[in-house]
Scaffold this motif. Structure first.
Motif, PDB file in Angstrom:
ATOM      1  N   ASP A  13       1.121  -0.767  -1.963  1.00  0.00           N
ATOM      2  CA  ASP A  13       0.561  -2.072  -1.601  1.00  0.00           C
ATOM      3  C   ASP A  13       0.832  -2.435  -0.141  1.00  0.00           C
ATOM      4  OD1 ASP A  13      -0.171  -2.486  -4.350  1.00  0.00           O
ATOM      5  OD2 ASP A  13       1.912  -3.006  -4.751  1.00  0.00           O
ATOM      6  N   ALA A  14       1.261  -1.466   0.656  1.00  0.00           N
ATOM      7  CA  ALA A  14       1.598  -1.709   2.072  1.00  0.00           C
ATOM      8  C   ALA A  14       2.608  -2.836   2.215  1.00  0.00           C
ATOM      9  CB  ALA A  14       0.327  -2.005   2.886  1.00  0.00           C
ATOM     10  N   ALA A  15       3.599  -2.836   1.327  1.00  0.00           N
ATOM     11  CA  ALA A  15       4.565  -3.940   1.285  1.00  0.00           C
ATOM     12  C   ALA A  15       5.418  -4.016   2.547  1.00  0.00           C
ATOM     13  CB  ALA A  15       5.460  -3.813   0.051  1.00  0.00           C
ATOM     14  N   LEU A  16       5.862  -2.876   3.085  1.00  0.00           N
ATOM     15  CA  LEU A  16       6.676  -2.917   4.304  1.00  0.00           C
ATOM     16  C   LEU A  16       5.851  -3.428   5.478  1.00  0.00           C
ATOM     17  CD1 LEU A  16       8.880   0.316   4.265  1.00  0.00           C
ATOM     18  CD2 LEU A  16       9.227  -1.875   3.121  1.00  0.00           C
ATOM     19  N   ALA A  17       4.636  -2.925   5.616  1.00  0.00           N
ATOM     20  CA  ALA A  17       3.758  -3.393   6.691  1.00  0.00           C
ATOM     21  C   ALA A  17       3.501  -4.890   6.553  1.00  0.00           C
ATOM     22  CB  ALA A  17       2.448  -2.619   6.669  1.00  0.00           C
ATOM     23  N   HIS A  18       3.267  -5.340   5.329  1.00  0.00           N
ATOM     24  CA  HIS A  18       3.014  -6.758   5.057  1.00  0.00           C
ATOM     25  C   HIS A  18       4.224  -7.606   5.436  1.00  0.00           C
ATOM     26  CE1 HIS A  18       1.292 -10.245   3.067  1.00  0.00           C
ATOM     27  NE2 HIS A  18       2.350 -10.350   2.290  1.00  0.00           N
ATOM     28  N   LEU A  19       5.420  -7.166   5.037  1.00  0.00           N
ATOM     29  CA  LEU A  19       6.636  -7.916   5.350  1.00  0.00           C
ATOM     30  C   LEU A  19       6.917  -7.925   6.849  1.00  0.00           C
ATOM     31  CD1 LEU A  19       8.926  -6.683   2.437  1.00  0.00           C
ATOM     32  CD2 LEU A  19       8.052  -9.013   2.738  1.00  0.00           C
ATOM     33  N   ALA A  20       6.471  -6.870   7.545  1.00  0.00           N
ATOM     34  CA  ALA A  20       6.684  -6.792   8.992  1.00  0.00           C
ATOM     35  C   ALA A  20       5.681  -7.625   9.781  1.00  0.00           C
ATOM     36  CB  ALA A  20       6.608  -5.335   9.443  1.00  0.00           C
ATOM     37  N   GLY A  21       4.688  -8.178   9.095  1.00  0.00           N
ATOM     38  CA  GLY A  21       3.659  -8.960   9.770  1.00  0.00           C
ATOM     39  C   GLY A  21       2.568  -8.117  10.398  1.00  0.00           C
ATOM     40  N   ALA A  22       2.542  -6.822  10.077  1.00  0.00           N
ATOM     41  CA  ALA A  22       1.479  -5.946  10.586  1.00  0.00           C
ATOM     42  C   ALA A  22       0.169  -6.251   9.878  1.00  0.00           C
ATOM     43  CB  ALA A  22       1.865  -4.481  10.376  1.00  0.00           C
ATOM     44  N   GLU A  23      -0.928  -5.978  10.542  1.00  0.00           N
ATOM     45  CA  GLU A  23      -2.233  -6.232   9.943  1.00  0.00           C
ATOM     46  C   GLU A  23      -2.480  -5.256   8.796  1.00  0.00           C
ATOM     47  OE1 GLU A  23      -7.003  -6.426  11.123  1.00  0.00           O
ATOM     48  OE2 GLU A  23      -5.484  -6.152  12.695  1.00  0.00           O
ATOM     49  N   THR A  24      -2.921  -5.783   7.665  1.00  0.00           N
ATOM     50  CA  THR A  24      -3.292  -4.964   6.525  1.00  0.00           C
ATOM     51  C   THR A  24      -4.713  -5.315   6.097  1.00  0.00           C
ATOM     52  OG1 THR A  24      -2.326  -6.539   4.941  1.00  0.00           O
ATOM     53  CG2 THR A  24      -0.915  -4.729   5.695  1.00  0.00           C
ATOM     54  N   ILE A  25      -5.289  -4.443   5.284  1.00  0.00           N
ATOM     55  CA  ILE A  25      -6.686  -4.599   4.866  1.00  0.00           C
ATOM     56  C   ILE A  25      -6.734  -4.686   3.350  1.00  0.00           C
ATOM     57  CG2 ILE A  25      -8.969  -3.491   4.872  1.00  0.00           C
ATOM     58  CD1 ILE A  25      -7.857  -2.000   7.474  1.00  0.00           C
ATOM     59  N   TRP A  26      -7.513  -5.633   2.836  1.00  0.00           N
ATOM     60  CA  TRP A  26      -7.677  -5.811   1.392  1.00  0.00           C
ATOM     61  C   TRP A  26      -9.125  -5.467   1.034  1.00  0.00           C
ATOM     62  CZ3 TRP A  26      -4.447  -7.167  -2.687  1.00  0.00           C
ATOM     63  CH2 TRP A  26      -5.077  -7.514  -3.894  1.00  0.00           C
ATOM     64  N   GLY A  27      -9.307  -4.300   0.430  1.00  0.00           N
ATOM     65  CA  GLY A  27     -10.629  -3.931  -0.058  1.00  0.00           C
ATOM     66  C   GLY A  27     -11.614  -3.576   1.037  1.00  0.00           C
ATOM     67  N   GLY A  28     -12.900  -3.688   0.692  1.00  0.00           N
ATOM     68  CA  GLY A  28     -13.967  -3.341   1.611  1.00  0.00           C
ATOM     69  C   GLY A  28     -14.465  -4.533   2.392  1.00  0.00           C
ATOM     70  N   GLU A  29     -15.671  -4.410   2.937  1.00  0.00           N
ATOM     71  CA  GLU A  29     -16.229  -5.479   3.760  1.00  0.00           C
ATOM     72  C   GLU A  29     -16.437  -6.763   2.980  1.00  0.00           C
ATOM     73  OE1 GLU A  29     -19.759  -4.114   5.655  1.00  0.00           O
ATOM     74  OE2 GLU A  29     -18.736  -2.579   6.860  1.00  0.00           O
ATOM     75  N   ASP A  30     -16.659  -6.649   1.647  1.00  0.00           N
ATOM     76  CA  ASP A  30     -16.862  -7.844   0.834  1.00  0.00           C
ATOM     77  C   ASP A  30     -15.553  -8.441   0.335  1.00  0.00           C
ATOM     78  OD1 ASP A  30     -16.081  -5.937  -0.984  1.00  0.00           O
ATOM     79  OD2 ASP A  30     -17.790  -6.206  -2.347  1.00  0.00           O
ATOM     80  N   GLY A  31     -14.413  -7.852   0.719  1.00  0.00           N
ATOM     81  CA  GLY A  31     -13.113  -8.399   0.348  1.00  0.00           C
ATOM     82  C   GLY A  31     -12.687  -8.131  -1.082  1.00  0.00           C
ATOM     83  N   THR A  32     -13.372  -7.241  -1.770  1.00  0.00           N
ATOM     84  CA  THR A  32     -12.979  -6.908  -3.138  1.00  0.00           C
ATOM     85  C   THR A  32     -12.387  -5.501  -3.178  1.00  0.00           C
ATOM     86  OG1 THR A  32     -15.145  -5.993  -3.740  1.00  0.00           O
ATOM     87  CG2 THR A  32     -14.796  -8.366  -4.095  1.00  0.00           C
ATOM     88  N   VAL A  33     -11.520  -5.279  -4.155  1.00  0.00           N
ATOM     89  CA  VAL A  33     -10.884  -3.971  -4.318  1.00  0.00           C
ATOM     90  C   VAL A  33     -11.403  -3.308  -5.584  1.00  0.00           C
ATOM     91  CG1 VAL A  33      -8.802  -4.693  -3.101  1.00  0.00           C
ATOM     92  CG2 VAL A  33      -8.919  -4.937  -5.589  1.00  0.00           C
ATOM     93  N   GLN A  34     -10.986  -2.067  -5.799  1.00  0.00           N
ATOM     94  CA  GLN A  34     -11.413  -1.353  -6.992  1.00  0.00           C
ATOM     95  C   GLN A  34     -10.692  -1.891  -8.235  1.00  0.00           C
ATOM     96  OE1 GLN A  34     -12.126   2.826  -6.964  1.00  0.00           O
ATOM     97  NE2 GLN A  34     -12.063   2.976  -4.748  1.00  0.00           N
ATOM     98  N   ALA A  35     -11.290  -1.655  -9.374  1.00  0.00           N
ATOM     99  CA  ALA A  35     -10.750  -2.158 -10.635  1.00  0.00           C
ATOM    100  C   ALA A  35      -9.370  -1.580 -10.913  1.00  0.00           C
ATOM    101  CB  ALA A  35     -11.698  -1.814 -11.777  1.00  0.00           C
ATOM    102  N   ALA A  36      -8.522  -2.392 -11.552  1.00  0.00           N
ATOM    103  CA  ALA A  36      -7.208  -1.949 -12.026  1.00  0.00           C
ATOM    104  C   ALA A  36      -7.310  -1.662 -13.520  1.00  0.00           C
ATOM    105  CB  ALA A  36      -6.161  -3.016 -11.758  1.00  0.00           C
ATOM    106  N   THR A  37      -6.558  -0.682 -13.985  1.00  0.00           N
ATOM    107  CA  THR A  37      -6.646  -0.245 -15.380  1.00  0.00           C
ATOM    108  C   THR A  37      -5.259  -0.141 -15.994  1.00  0.00           C
ATOM    109  OG1 THR A  37      -8.695   0.972 -15.005  1.00  0.00           O
ATOM    110  CG2 THR A  37      -7.394   1.632 -16.910  1.00  0.00           C
ATOM    111  N   LEU A  38      -5.127  -0.558 -17.244  1.00  0.00           N
ATOM    112  CA  LEU A  38      -3.885  -0.406 -17.995  1.00  0.00           C
ATOM    113  C   LEU A  38      -4.072   0.708 -19.025  1.00  0.00           C
ATOM    114  CD1 LEU A  38      -1.005  -1.430 -18.559  1.00  0.00           C
ATOM    115  CD2 LEU A  38      -1.995  -2.957 -20.277  1.00  0.00           C
ATOM    116  N   PRO A  39      -3.641   1.936 -18.713  1.00  0.00           N
ATOM    117  CA  PRO A  39      -3.767   3.020 -19.692  1.00  0.00           C
ATOM    118  C   PRO A  39      -2.843   2.787 -20.888  1.00  0.00           C
ATOM    119  CG  PRO A  39      -3.446   3.880 -17.462  1.00  0.00           C
ATOM    120  CD  PRO A  39      -3.113   2.423 -17.434  1.00  0.00           C
ATOM    121  N   PHE A  40      -3.199   3.392 -22.021  1.00  0.00           N
ATOM    122  CA  PHE A  40      -2.300   3.381 -23.171  1.00  0.00           C
ATOM    123  C   PHE A  40      -2.379   4.724 -23.861  1.00  0.00           C
ATOM    124  CE2 PHE A  40      -6.369   1.720 -24.664  1.00  0.00           C
ATOM    125  CZ  PHE A  40      -6.566   2.306 -25.912  1.00  0.00           C
ATOM    126  N   ARG A  41      -1.370   5.017 -24.678  1.00  0.00           N
ATOM    127  CA  ARG A  41      -1.315   6.302 -25.356  1.00  0.00           C
ATOM    128  C   ARG A  41      -1.382   6.130 -26.864  1.00  0.00           C
ATOM    129  NH1 ARG A  41       3.799   9.126 -22.730  1.00  0.00           N
ATOM    130  NH2 ARG A  41       3.959   7.306 -21.376  1.00  0.00           N
TER     131      ARG A  41
END
Length: 420
Positions: free
Chosen positions: A161-189
């Motif tokens: 999640d670029a946590a160190l960069a985020h905590l350092a105040g460095a510029e980070t990017i969230w998703g694409g040009e529309d500001g959305t990211v790919q779907a998250a999935t909860l696998p199960f067995r």
């Protein structure tokens, strides 16, 4: 008494990228620490139960190995622990993947890290960073005994999640040009599955549609993957999905609760409508939702879609990518793919791992510097092993020799068995 520890290289996040980075740095001679908030290494592979490595081989027919090095060390360690813990398979999409047992992966990573001489700090959270003159100097951490600091010469952000960069105040990017990211999935067995039956995405779709018609609620995707290992009646199911909006605790809680509801509905639907699942039993959920994409760093170079699709080679490459863009932009549908030439790979340049504004911070795994389509090709775990290995060696060379000399970096990577 305040606890303070000093290392050459500090790596945050013990997923596939972070584990590879820590091992690579240690084998290069750097005193290395690996920090992880979970009780075991593996990241999405163990904590989300994904159970399949994509990207060790190039896509399509006539697959060529694209990743070796530390990733190969861990695969060999798993085979030594139990040969049945990994299977090399051709997936439903026609690609050569590696299905694995997540519990053996935890132990294999423990062993490889120990053999390399890495100091591992599990149950540890990074809560802040210290900066001086554009460089990171220390991580502020906490465990159940209180707070402490870790000083290092160089740092690898493999948090996903670029946590160190985020905590350092460095510029980070969230998703694409529309500001959305790919779907998250909860696998199960599920255990007790007759894996000789048809468990293809088409069979899953037929069962889920029938379940929806019968009024079973909380079903998102109609088509998805069921991963099986040879000789086992246990499978991993990749279906329950949501679209992340942020990483704050309220959003995270809502996503975990929503996808767990989906899991129980899918279990009911598959047991009732998918032949081979009649006697199955839910054995593991997650235990944590798996992210494909959140924040990524802004690097000194940006890996582009053209680089990936043209399978571009470069003299400052520190890792290879063999996958094609695999884009999950909906919680209700399967991924879309952008095809590439079979058996081909591309280079990932050093600059894509270098944080633009923090000169001793490197990114690894699914948060390296890439545009939206290129990201969709480098985020898979096989490639994360490769970029992690590259980042760890880069960090070690800079820490020990004062600069990130690309010639020395590539020599060390080759010495450690990486493919570049």
């Amino acid at each position: 008494m305040k606890r303070e520890y000093q290392f050459d290289v500090a790596v945050a996040g013990a997923g596939t990228a972070g584990t590879a980075a820590a091992v690579g740095a240690a084998l290069a001679g750097a005193k290395t620490v690996l920090i992880e908030r979970s009780p075991y290494p593996g990241g999405e592979a163990t904590h989300s139960g994904v159970a399949a490595f994509c990207g060790f081989y190039t896509c399509g027919g006539d697959p060529v190995k694209a990743v070796a090095g530390v990733g190969e060390m861990i695969l060999k360690e798993m085979e030594e622990l139990d040969p049945s813990s990994i299977n090399y398979i051709v997936s439903a999409t026609g690609n050569k993947n590696i299905n694995f047992h997540p519990e053996y992966l935890k132990c294999a990573m423990d062993n490889v890290l120990e053999k390399a001489g890495v100091t591992c700090l599990l149950h540890t959270r990074v809560t802040g960073v210290k900066m001086q003159n554009g460089q990171m100097t220390a991580l502020e951490c906490t465990d159940d005994e209180g707070t402490f600091s870790i000083q290092a010469k160089t740092f690898v952000d493999a948090t996903g999640d670029a946590a160190l960069a985020h905590l350092a105040g460095a510029e980070t990017i969230w998703g694409g040009e529309d500001g959305t990211v790919q779907a998250a999935t909860l696998p199960f067995r599920l255990s007790g599955v007759d894996t000789s039956c048809d468990l293809s995405p088409a069979a899953v779709e037929k069962a889920v549609i029938k379940a929806k018609e019968e009024g079973i609620p909380n079903l998102s995707k109609e088509k998805g993957f069921i991963l099986k290992r040879e000789g086992s009646d246990q499978v991993a199911v990749l279906l329950p999905s949501v679209m992340p909006k942020s990483l704050d605790c309220r959003e995270m809680t809502a996503m975990e609760q929503e996808t767990r509801k989906q899991v129980l509905s899918y279990v009911k639907a598959l047991k009732k409508y998918l032949p081979g699942m009649e006697n199955s039993e839910l054995s593991v959920i997650g235990p944590s939702i798996g992210f494909r994409e959140t924040r990524r760093i802004k690097g000194r170079k940006v890996l582009t879609a053209d680089d990936v699709l043209s399978r571009k080679k470069c003299e400052d490459g520190v890792a290879r990518g063999g996958w094609k863009p695999e884009i999950h932009k909906s919680a209700d549908k399967m991924a879309t793919y952008i095809d590439v030439k079979e058996g081909s790979w591309f280079d990932i340049p050093l600059g894509a791992l270098q944080c633009e504004s923090v000169e001793n911070l490197y990114g690894a795994g699914r948060m390296i510097s890439a545009d939206e389509a290129a990201f969709a090709a480098v985020r898979v775990m096989g490639t994360c092993f490769a970029t992690g290995h590259g980042a760890g060696v880069v960090a070690a060379v800079q820490a020990l020799q004062g600069e990130a000399d690309i010639r020395k970096i590539r020599e060390e990577l080759v010495k450690q068995g990486a493919l570049i």
